[in-house]
Design a protein around this motif. Sequence first.
Motif, mmCIF file in Angstrom:
data_model
loop_
_atom_site.group_PDB
_atom_site.id
_atom_site.type_symbol
_atom_site.label_atom_id
_atom_site.label_comp_id
_atom_site.label_asym_id
_atom_site.label_seq_id
_atom_site.Cartn_x
_atom_site.Cartn_y
_atom_site.Cartn_z
ATOM 1 N N ALA A 10 74.036 53.540 -43.097
ATOM 2 C CA ALA A 10 73.287 53.241 -44.294
ATOM 3 C C ALA A 10 74.109 53.632 -45.414
ATOM 4 O O ALA A 10 73.908 52.790 -46.279
ATOM 5 C CB ALA A 10 71.934 53.798 -44.276
ATOM 6 N N ALA A 11 74.669 54.597 -45.601
ATOM 7 C CA ALA A 11 75.700 55.040 -46.566
ATOM 8 C C ALA A 11 76.421 54.077 -46.842
ATOM 9 O O ALA A 11 76.675 53.634 -48.080
ATOM 10 C CB ALA A 11 75.961 56.456 -46.612
ATOM 11 N N ARG A 12 77.407 53.691 -45.706
ATOM 12 C CA ARG A 12 78.443 52.951 -45.863
ATOM 13 C C ARG A 12 77.772 51.423 -46.380
ATOM 14 O O ARG A 12 78.283 50.870 -47.313
ATOM 15 C CB ARG A 12 79.025 52.515 -44.523
ATOM 16 N N ASP A 13 76.827 50.937 -45.703
ATOM 17 C CA ASP A 13 76.260 49.593 -45.991
ATOM 18 C C ASP A 13 75.848 49.589 -47.648
ATOM 19 O O ASP A 13 75.996 48.444 -48.189
ATOM 20 C CB ASP A 13 74.979 49.276 -45.427
ATOM 21 N N ARG A 14 75.387 50.817 -47.895
ATOM 22 C CA ARG A 14 74.631 50.752 -49.536
ATOM 23 C C ARG A 14 75.976 50.580 -50.409
ATOM 24 O O ARG A 14 75.892 50.061 -51.461
ATOM 25 C CB ARG A 14 73.793 52.018 -49.576
ATOM 26 N N LEU A 15 76.864 51.333 -50.142
ATOM 27 C CA LEU A 15 78.047 51.647 -50.990
ATOM 28 C C LEU A 15 78.732 50.285 -50.946
ATOM 29 O O LEU A 15 79.517 49.860 -51.999
ATOM 30 C CB LEU A 15 79.160 52.771 -50.547
ATOM 31 N N VAL A 16 78.952 49.402 -49.924
ATOM 32 C CA VAL A 16 79.632 48.192 -49.728
ATOM 33 C C VAL A 16 78.892 47.311 -50.617
ATOM 34 O O VAL A 16 79.368 46.435 -51.469
ATOM 35 C CB VAL A 16 79.750 47.729 -48.380
ATOM 36 N N GLY A 17 77.608 47.143 -50.624
ATOM 37 C CA GLY A 17 76.844 46.302 -51.412
ATOM 38 C C GLY A 17 76.802 46.617 -52.872
ATOM 39 O O GLY A 17 77.014 45.826 -53.792
ATOM 40 N N ALA A 18 76.742 47.754 -53.246
ATOM 41 C CA ALA A 18 76.972 48.212 -54.596
ATOM 42 C C ALA A 18 78.566 47.815 -55.181
ATOM 43 O O ALA A 18 78.634 47.741 -56.277
ATOM 44 C CB ALA A 18 76.831 49.701 -54.682
ATOM 45 N N LEU A 19 79.502 47.975 -54.238
ATOM 46 C CA LEU A 19 80.947 47.670 -54.820
ATOM 47 C C LEU A 19 80.895 46.280 -55.334
ATOM 48 O O LEU A 19 81.741 45.987 -56.115
ATOM 49 C CB LEU A 19 81.945 47.946 -53.569
ATOM 50 N N VAL A 20 80.219 45.181 -54.628
ATOM 51 C CA VAL A 20 80.189 43.923 -55.324
ATOM 52 C C VAL A 20 79.787 43.865 -56.619
ATOM 53 O O VAL A 20 80.268 43.172 -57.373
ATOM 54 C CB VAL A 20 79.354 43.053 -54.301
ATOM 55 N N ARG A 21 78.712 44.459 -56.766
ATOM 56 C CA ARG A 21 77.929 44.722 -58.437
ATOM 57 C C ARG A 21 79.151 45.597 -59.189
ATOM 58 O O ARG A 21 79.105 45.446 -60.590
ATOM 59 C CB ARG A 21 76.439 45.057 -58.276
ATOM 60 N N ASN A 22 79.598 46.465 -58.879
ATOM 61 C CA ASN A 22 80.456 47.489 -59.507
ATOM 62 C C ASN A 22 81.743 47.491 -58.997
ATOM 63 O O ASN A 22 82.035 48.708 -58.471
ATOM 64 C CB ASN A 22 79.654 48.830 -59.481
ATOM 65 N N PRO A 23 82.509 46.685 -58.871
ATOM 66 C CA PRO A 23 83.657 46.616 -58.179
ATOM 67 C C PRO A 23 84.878 47.724 -58.406
ATOM 68 O O PRO A 23 85.734 47.982 -57.261
ATOM 69 C CB PRO A 23 84.458 45.194 -58.322
ATOM 70 N N THR A 24 84.761 48.211 -59.662
ATOM 71 C CA THR A 24 85.868 49.152 -59.915
ATOM 72 C C THR A 24 85.476 50.666 -59.983
ATOM 73 O O THR A 24 86.281 51.580 -60.560
ATOM 74 C CB THR A 24 86.807 48.645 -61.290
ATOM 75 N N SER A 25 84.311 50.952 -59.706
ATOM 76 C CA SER A 25 83.557 52.038 -59.745
ATOM 77 C C SER A 25 84.155 53.216 -59.043
ATOM 78 O O SER A 25 84.174 53.208 -57.723
ATOM 79 C CB SER A 25 82.117 52.081 -59.121
ATOM 80 N N PRO A 26 84.828 54.272 -59.802
ATOM 81 C CA PRO A 26 85.668 55.023 -58.974
ATOM 82 C C PRO A 26 84.604 56.098 -58.239
ATOM 83 O O PRO A 26 85.163 56.348 -57.176
ATOM 84 C CB PRO A 26 86.132 56.092 -59.952
ATOM 85 N N GLY A 27 83.368 56.292 -58.493
ATOM 86 C CA GLY A 27 82.419 57.062 -57.686
ATOM 87 C C GLY A 27 82.025 56.313 -56.531
ATOM 88 O O GLY A 27 82.032 56.933 -55.451
ATOM 89 N N ILE A 28 81.859 54.984 -56.470
ATOM 90 C CA ILE A 28 81.532 54.280 -55.384
ATOM 91 C C ILE A 28 82.680 54.053 -54.246
ATOM 92 O O ILE A 28 82.593 54.219 -53.148
ATOM 93 C CB ILE A 28 81.060 52.643 -55.732
#
Length: 191
Positions: free
Chosen positions: A18-36
């Motif tokens: 679930a954590a991986r899926d949540r972060l992969v989805g967020a990466l599309v919206r915030n592609p360069t977020s160092p935290g993500i």
Amino acid sequence: MDVIDRAQEDLARGDSIAARDRLVGALVRNPTSPGILELLAYTYLVLGDRAAAGAAWFLTDKSDDDPTASAAFAALEKQYRSPLMMARALPIHAPSDWYPTRARIRLERLGAAIEANGQQWVPPRDVVYFDEDGLNSDDFYDSDIGADDDDFAGARAGASYRTVRQRAIAATIVIAIAATSASVVLALVFG
């Protein structure tokens, strides 16, 4: 609660998927977020996928000397023996100049390795389109803009970003091209 907090809660509950899926989805919206990207790399390590962790860290400012990251980079190179295959495995969702300096250097080295193999690769968001007059999207970039410019609140220093004026000019050109094309089609249909 933001996506990083939720992903950390998922990890604390032991739900790494679930954590991986949540972060992969967020990466599309915030592609360069160092935290993500950092948490995604850690999540991949928890899942036992060191190569995927290396792909996530590849796009961060993580030092090549960091022992955990260097092992992940080595796993990435081992899994994708061809530089082109490795490039295609990277989770790139933004132009390469939006990523931190170390990531841009890695991308440049990877591009050089691909060219040395006689292949071509352009990071997915770096595609430049030319029209018949030789105009390309780089014509709308101003590389001298700094991070303190009013049009660029939150922009990264040293990167190229489009101003509002440049975007308006580009949009006007696109609308003019579309309108001209539409009028030609209408003339042919009803002409």
